[in-house]
Each structure stands twice: as C-alpha cells, then as structure tokens.
Design a protein around this motif. Structure first.
Motif, PDB file in Angstrom:
ATOM      1  N   LYS A 325       0.857  -1.199   0.000  1.00  0.00           N
ATOM      2  CA  LYS A 325       0.000   0.000   0.000  1.00  0.00           C
ATOM      3  C   LYS A 325       0.890   1.245   0.000  1.00  0.00           C
ATOM      4  CE  LYS A 325      -3.336  -2.864   1.362  1.00  0.00           C
ATOM      5  NZ  LYS A 325      -4.134  -3.521   0.365  1.00  0.00           N
ATOM      6  N   ALA A 326       0.431   2.240  -0.714  1.00  0.00           N
ATOM      7  CA  ALA A 326       1.201   3.489  -0.755  1.00  0.00           C
ATOM      8  C   ALA A 326       0.361   4.630  -0.198  1.00  0.00           C
ATOM      9  CB  ALA A 326       1.624   3.800  -2.173  1.00  0.00           C
ATOM     10  N   MET A 327       1.037   5.528   0.503  1.00  0.00           N
ATOM     11  CA  MET A 327       0.356   6.736   0.971  1.00  0.00           C
ATOM     12  C   MET A 327       1.238   7.949   0.751  1.00  0.00           C
ATOM     13  SD  MET A 327      -1.307   7.763   4.629  1.00  0.00           S
ATOM     14  CE  MET A 327      -2.556   6.529   4.558  1.00  0.00           C
ATOM     15  N   THR A 328       0.595   9.079   0.495  1.00  0.00           N
ATOM     16  CA  THR A 328       1.332  10.337   0.457  1.00  0.00           C
ATOM     17  C   THR A 328       0.593  11.350   1.320  1.00  0.00           C
ATOM     18  OG1 THR A 328       2.427  11.965  -0.950  1.00  0.00           O
ATOM     19  CG2 THR A 328       0.239  11.300  -1.641  1.00  0.00           C
ATOM     20  N   ILE A 329       1.342  12.106   2.097  1.00  0.00           N
ATOM     21  CA  ILE A 329       0.742  13.186   2.897  1.00  0.00           C
ATOM     22  C   ILE A 329       1.323  14.500   2.409  1.00  0.00           C
ATOM     23  CG2 ILE A 329       0.351  14.142   5.189  1.00  0.00           C
ATOM     24  CD1 ILE A 329       0.616  11.422   6.405  1.00  0.00           C
ATOM     25  N   VAL A 330       0.415  15.416   2.120  1.00  0.00           N
ATOM     26  CA  VAL A 330       0.821  16.729   1.606  1.00  0.00           C
ATOM     27  C   VAL A 330       1.087  17.672   2.769  1.00  0.00           C
ATOM     28  CG1 VAL A 330      -0.002  18.750   0.297  1.00  0.00           C
ATOM     29  CG2 VAL A 330      -0.516  16.436  -0.514  1.00  0.00           C
ATOM     30  N   ALA A 331       2.242  18.316   2.752  1.00  0.00           N
ATOM     31  CA  ALA A 331       2.469  19.404   3.707  1.00  0.00           C
ATOM     32  C   ALA A 331       2.226  20.689   2.938  1.00  0.00           C
ATOM     33  CB  ALA A 331       3.890  19.357   4.242  1.00  0.00           C
ATOM     34  N   SER A 332       1.281  21.475   3.466  1.00  0.00           N
ATOM     35  CA  SER A 332       0.997  22.756   2.800  1.00  0.00           C
ATOM     36  C   SER A 332       1.466  23.877   3.698  1.00  0.00           C
ATOM     37  CB  SER A 332      -0.498  22.882   2.521  1.00  0.00           C
ATOM     38  OG  SER A 332      -1.194  23.015   3.735  1.00  0.00           O
ATOM     39  N   SER A 333       1.464  25.062   3.128  1.00  0.00           N
ATOM     40  CA  SER A 333       1.830  26.235   3.887  1.00  0.00           C
ATOM     41  C   SER A 333       0.618  26.630   4.744  1.00  0.00           C
ATOM     42  CB  SER A 333       2.172  27.321   2.884  1.00  0.00           C
ATOM     43  OG  SER A 333       2.591  28.447   3.527  1.00  0.00           O
ATOM     44  N   LYS A 334       0.841  26.955   6.023  1.00  0.00           N
ATOM     45  CA  LYS A 334      -0.269  27.330   6.928  1.00  0.00           C
ATOM     46  C   LYS A 334      -1.131  28.405   6.280  1.00  0.00           C
ATOM     47  CE  LYS A 334       1.924  26.382  11.297  1.00  0.00           C
ATOM     48  NZ  LYS A 334       2.947  26.962  12.158  1.00  0.00           N
ATOM     49  N   SER A 386       4.315   0.515   1.994  1.00  0.00           N
ATOM     50  CA  SER A 386       4.478  -0.380   3.140  1.00  0.00           C
ATOM     51  C   SER A 386       3.478  -1.524   3.093  1.00  0.00           C
ATOM     52  CB  SER A 386       4.296   0.435   4.418  1.00  0.00           C
ATOM     53  OG  SER A 386       4.755  -0.316   5.510  1.00  0.00           O
ATOM     54  N   LYS A 387       3.590  -2.433   4.082  1.00  0.00           N
ATOM     55  CA  LYS A 387       2.718  -3.608   4.070  1.00  0.00           C
ATOM     56  C   LYS A 387       1.261  -3.230   4.304  1.00  0.00           C
ATOM     57  CE  LYS A 387       3.775  -4.830   8.892  1.00  0.00           C
ATOM     58  NZ  LYS A 387       4.445  -3.582   9.271  1.00  0.00           N
ATOM     59  N   LEU A 389      -1.625   0.347   5.245  1.00  0.00           N
ATOM     60  CA  LEU A 389      -1.753   1.807   5.191  1.00  0.00           C
ATOM     61  C   LEU A 389      -1.322   2.480   6.488  1.00  0.00           C
ATOM     62  CD1 LEU A 389      -5.088   2.441   3.258  1.00  0.00           C
ATOM     63  CD2 LEU A 389      -2.754   2.863   2.479  1.00  0.00           C
ATOM     64  N   LYS A 390      -1.552   1.805   7.588  1.00  0.00           N
ATOM     65  CA  LYS A 390      -1.198   2.400   8.884  1.00  0.00           C
ATOM     66  C   LYS A 390       0.320   2.608   8.957  1.00  0.00           C
ATOM     67  CE  LYS A 390      -1.821   3.296  13.402  1.00  0.00           C
ATOM     68  NZ  LYS A 390      -0.487   3.798  13.663  1.00  0.00           N
ATOM     69  N   SER A 391       1.086   1.597   8.567  1.00  0.00           N
ATOM     70  CA  SER A 391       2.535   1.780   8.677  1.00  0.00           C
ATOM     71  C   SER A 391       3.044   2.750   7.606  1.00  0.00           C
ATOM     72  CB  SER A 391       3.288   0.449   8.667  1.00  0.00           C
ATOM     73  OG  SER A 391       3.107  -0.202   7.456  1.00  0.00           O
ATOM     74  N   ALA A 392       2.387   2.787   6.447  1.00  0.00           N
ATOM     75  CA  ALA A 392       2.772   3.789   5.434  1.00  0.00           C
ATOM     76  C   ALA A 392       2.533   5.187   5.998  1.00  0.00           C
ATOM     77  CB  ALA A 392       1.969   3.582   4.154  1.00  0.00           C
ATOM     78  N   ARG A 393       1.393   5.341   6.683  1.00  0.00           N
ATOM     79  CA  ARG A 393       1.082   6.661   7.256  1.00  0.00           C
ATOM     80  C   ARG A 393       2.083   7.034   8.350  1.00  0.00           C
ATOM     81  NH1 ARG A 393      -4.869   7.820   9.351  1.00  0.00           N
ATOM     82  NH2 ARG A 393      -4.260   6.716  11.219  1.00  0.00           N
ATOM     83  N   ASP A 394       2.419   6.068   9.198  1.00  0.00           N
ATOM     84  CA  ASP A 394       3.394   6.360  10.264  1.00  0.00           C
ATOM     85  C   ASP A 394       4.707   6.859   9.666  1.00  0.00           C
ATOM     86  OD1 ASP A 394       1.571   5.599  12.134  1.00  0.00           O
ATOM     87  OD2 ASP A 394       2.380   3.582  12.437  1.00  0.00           O
ATOM     88  N   THR A 395       5.137   6.224   8.573  1.00  0.00           N
ATOM     89  CA  THR A 395       6.387   6.642   7.923  1.00  0.00           C
ATOM     90  C   THR A 395       6.271   8.071   7.388  1.00  0.00           C
ATOM     91  OG1 THR A 395       6.769   4.360   7.308  1.00  0.00           O
ATOM     92  CG2 THR A 395       8.083   5.999   6.142  1.00  0.00           C
ATOM     93  N   CYS A 396       5.148   8.360   6.720  1.00  0.00           N
ATOM     94  CA  CYS A 396       4.971   9.705   6.148  1.00  0.00           C
ATOM     95  C   CYS A 396       4.995  10.764   7.253  1.00  0.00           C
ATOM     96  CB  CYS A 396       3.642   9.823   5.403  1.00  0.00           C
ATOM     97  SG  CYS A 396       3.501   8.745   3.988  1.00  0.00           S
ATOM     98  N   VAL A 397       4.292  10.487   8.355  1.00  0.00           N
ATOM     99  CA  VAL A 397       4.227  11.451   9.457  1.00  0.00           C
ATOM    100  C   VAL A 397       5.626  11.671  10.040  1.00  0.00           C
ATOM    101  CG1 VAL A 397       3.317  11.833  11.804  1.00  0.00           C
ATOM    102  CG2 VAL A 397       1.785  11.041   9.992  1.00  0.00           C
TER     103      VAL A 397
END
Ligand code: AMP
Ligand code: GLY
Length: 421
Positions: A325-334, A386-387, A389-397
């Motif tokens: 599973k793949a995840m991406t988290i976007v960091a935007s400007s406040k 990652s294996k 979504l939860k662990s993919a998210r943990d990595t992104c964070v």
C-alpha cells in the motif's frame, strides 16, 4: 533517450523519479520543475504555455518524448502544437481535453452514452435558474463550467446559497467561463480510477483515494488534495467491471466517434454507493497527489509504457503493480487554501532517507544559494510504500516531523476510513 516532463508539482517530481529508474532514460529535463526535481533532472525555466520556446528547446536538446503533467497546457493544445513539429506528447489533444475543460461537454457525452452521473443542467445566464433550484433537494452542487484549479465546485446546503454561487460565477468570478452547471448531490465514498490509452486500446492504470478537504476528518474548504493512498479500498472487482463497461469504454468510444481519440492518462473521479459507481468528473491527466502513490506502486518501466503508447501497442505490455500500500501526505503552507502564503525557508530535508519505499516529493519549492524555500500552497509530499496503510502513514508522518519549516501544516489522518474499517 532524453525526455521532457512539463510541470512543477509533486506529480511531476514523482514522474521524474519513476522515469529515472528506466534503463532507457538518458537525461530528464523538467520544465520548469522545483527544488526536488533539480536533484534528479535538469530544471528548465520556460513557461509551460510558451509552446514555441518549449519546441525550440526540445529540438536543441535532442528530446523526442514529452510527458505533460498539468491540465492547462493540454487544454491549450500543447500536444497539437508539438506533434505538428514531430515530437511525441504523452497526453491528450486539445479536442480530447474538453473532458476536463468543460463540464457541459462531459455531461453531454454522459447523456448520449447513458454514463451514470449526477442529474444536472447547464446554464449560460440566470434565466430559469431560480425555478430549477426550487425543484431540487439540498445539498445542491454548483460548478463553474471551465477550469478553476479545483475551486470551481461548491456544495451548497441551502437553496439561497446555491443561487448566490450561480450569480457569482455568472458575474465572472472565474476567468475561464461564466457558464455553470447545477447538479444533484451524490452521497457515497469518493475514489479515483485511472486508465491509460494509446488512442486504440486502453489499460488499467491504478486506483487511489484522495482527501480534498483541508481539515482532519475531511472538514473545511476543498483543496487540490491533502493526501492520497493507493489502492482504493472500495473499488472491488465487481465495481471495477461497472466502471469499465458503464463509464470508461463508452467515453473512449464517444471520443473516437467525435474524431478525437484519447491518448494519455484518463482519470475518472467517482462516487461509489451500494457498489454502483457514478462519474463526478474527468481529468485528462494524473491526479496530484494521486500520481505520487501510483508511481510508488508501479513496478513496470514508465518509459517503456510511454513508448508502447507512442507505437499504439499498449495492449502488448503487462503493467505490474506492487501489492503493498502506498500513501502520500501533503504538507501545505499554513493558511492554505485561503490566505496567500509567504516565502519561507525549509530546513532539514536532508535528514530524510530517500529510497524506493519512502520519498519526499517536492511541489511548490525552489532553491536559492543551495537553500530550499517554500513559495506557498501545497509544498511537500511525504510518500511511503508499506505492508499496510497504517505503517505507510506512520512513515509519512515521521518524515514530515523531521522537517524544520515554520509554515508547515499537514493532516495526520489520511486514509482514516480505510484504516479504521
Ligand atoms: P470536481 O472538481 O468536479 O472534482 O469536484 C470537486 C469535489 O466536489 C469532488 O471531489 C467531490 O468531493 C465534490 N463533488 C463534485 N460533484 C459532486 C456531486 N455531484 N455530489 C457530491 N459531491 C460532489
Ligand atoms: N487531486 C485531485 C486532482 O489532481 O485533480
């Protein structure tokens, strides 16, 4: 082989990242690119709408293949212009790009081929609007007809608000058009379905789910997308068959009949309820940030896929995807998407380990004196494979937490529906 990638977002950075893995790739040029692409490609500062300069650059640098990321150059006819000069453009023609350019064009196609979508009516003026709205249930969806960078859609809770939105568009709020569409609200879960077509055949090109709202729990105003994951958990085999038969195939057939077969990636934005997909919109390109998660999962050589498309032989290749599973988290400007953001420095990006399972894609960044700056909006995309979504998210964070940037904002709940279910 030399390739040019047009665009400057996280989508284009992930395309460069994938093209770089191909043995056939010699040099990648990104027009205009960002601080991230400059590490793996050569950034070329030409306006994406200056087709003449792009064409001269391609000729002078022995580039035959062009990958266009964003919709605007496609809608303005970059393919038509460059292909006349002998280059191959992976993306649709101006005529086929009407699928994204004009909501009423797409709605007419849906009507003709009985493609499931929301009930709607197009308007050129305010004549008859009041009467039409009176007959509808709320919420009511109002859409500007032309391109509006994801800001042209309003979900109106009341009829008064709906009427106000129509008036605003008709008075010229969006430069692209004064026309608008009034649409029935569809409830259900959203998912994105991608195919690529060489004009003759088409192939599945992945699924993803995006989070459009700025706030956690999917609240607040719509944005270009604050995070995505792939594959989508709601597109089952049964739903996929319906997407292909009821939505994708009649669309491709309809475009062929109109004399504008589709070449490139077609992205169907869907709402799914009780296993029935309905089309909300078409995009004529990869999504941003959906592309980032697709590129993380794609195992087949992207350049090979593009070359097969050029030869109209995509039916001859097998496209493989990672089962992870793949995840991406976007960091935007406040302050995004409301306030105009300011330029600010981003530090510590070098602390993040980059490999084929985790990568930091850049969007709105630039380099000056070897320092990296944000120019606002959606700025960085921490992406992981990652294996689950939860662990993919943990990595992104974890990746985003390492970044030292005073304007950093990101959602920590991307994928919440799939992770909690
Ligand atoms: P669009 O620009 O057409 O993709 O719309 C932006 C977002 O508005 C979509 O991703 C949906 O979340 C929402 N939306 C658009 N049309 C509808 C509809 N008919 N019913 C419910 N939500 C919609
Ligand atoms: N993430 C939505 C889009 O690219 O249109």
């Amino acid at each position: 082989m030399n390739i040019a990638v047009i665009g400057s977002g996280g989508r284009e950075h992930s395309i460069c990242f994938k093209l770089k893995q191909s043995k056939q790739t010699n040099k990648i040029f990104c027009i205009p690119g960002n601080a991230g692409t400059s590490a793996i490609a050569e950034n070329i500062n030409i306006d994406v709408l200056n087709f003449k300069s792009i064409s001269e650059f391609l000729r002078n640098n022995n580039i035959k293949i062009v990958f266009v990321g964003p919709e605007v150059p496609l809608v303005k006819g970059i393919k038509d212009y460059l292909e006349k000069k002998g280059f191959f453009v992976f993306g649709p023609s101006k005529a086929a790009s009407r699928l994204e350019k004009s909501k009423s064009f797409t709605k007419q196609l849906c009507k003709k081929y009985k493609i499931p979508t929301a009930q709607y009516k197009s308007f050129n003026s305010m004549k008859g609007v009041n009467e039409y709205i009176k007959k509808m249930n709320t919420p009511i969806v109002i859409k500007a007809d032309g391109l509006a960078s994801g800001k042209g859609v309003s979900i109106c809770i009341s009829k008064t608000e709906a009427l106000k939105k129509c008036k605003e568009i008709n008075l010229g709020k969006f430069k692209s058009s004064k026309k608008f569409v009034i649409e029935e609200f569809l409830s259900g879960e959203e998912a994105s379905y991608f195919i690529l077509s060489d004009g003759k055949n088409y192939k599945f090109f992945g699924t993803a789910q995006d989070h459009k709202r700025i706030g956690e729990g999917d609240t607040g105003p719509n944005t270009g997308g604050m995070g995505a994951y792939s594959p989508s958990s709601i597109i089952t085999k049964k739903v996929e068959e319906k997407i292909k038969q009821q939505i994708i195939e009649p669309t491709l057939k309809g475009l062929k009949k109109l004399g504008c077969p589709f070449v490139g990636v077609l992205y169907a934005g869907l709402i799914i309820k009780n296993n029935q997909p309905k089309l909300i919109e078409y995009n004529i390109r990869l999504g941003d940030p959906e592309c980032q998660v697709l590129m993380m999962r794609l195992k087949t050589d992207l350049l090979k896929i593009i070359l097969a498309c050029k030869k109209k032989q995509i039916n001859k290749i097998v496209i493989n995807w990672s089962n992870k599973k793949a995840m991406t988290i976007v960091a935007s400007s406040k302050g995004y998407p409301n306030k105009q953001s300011k330029i600010s420095e981003i530090k510590s990006t070098q602390k993040i380990l980059l490999n084929n399972n985790q990568y930091l894609f850049h969007a709105s960044t630039f380099k000056k004196n070897n320092r990296i700056f944000s120019s606002g909006g959606r700025v960085l995309n921490a992406t992981a494979l990652s294996k689950n979504l939860k662990s993919a998210r943990d990595t992104c964070v974890k990746m985003l937490k390492k970044i030292n940037w005073k304007d950093k904002y990101f959602r920590k709940d991307i994928g919440w529906r799939a992770i909690n279910s």
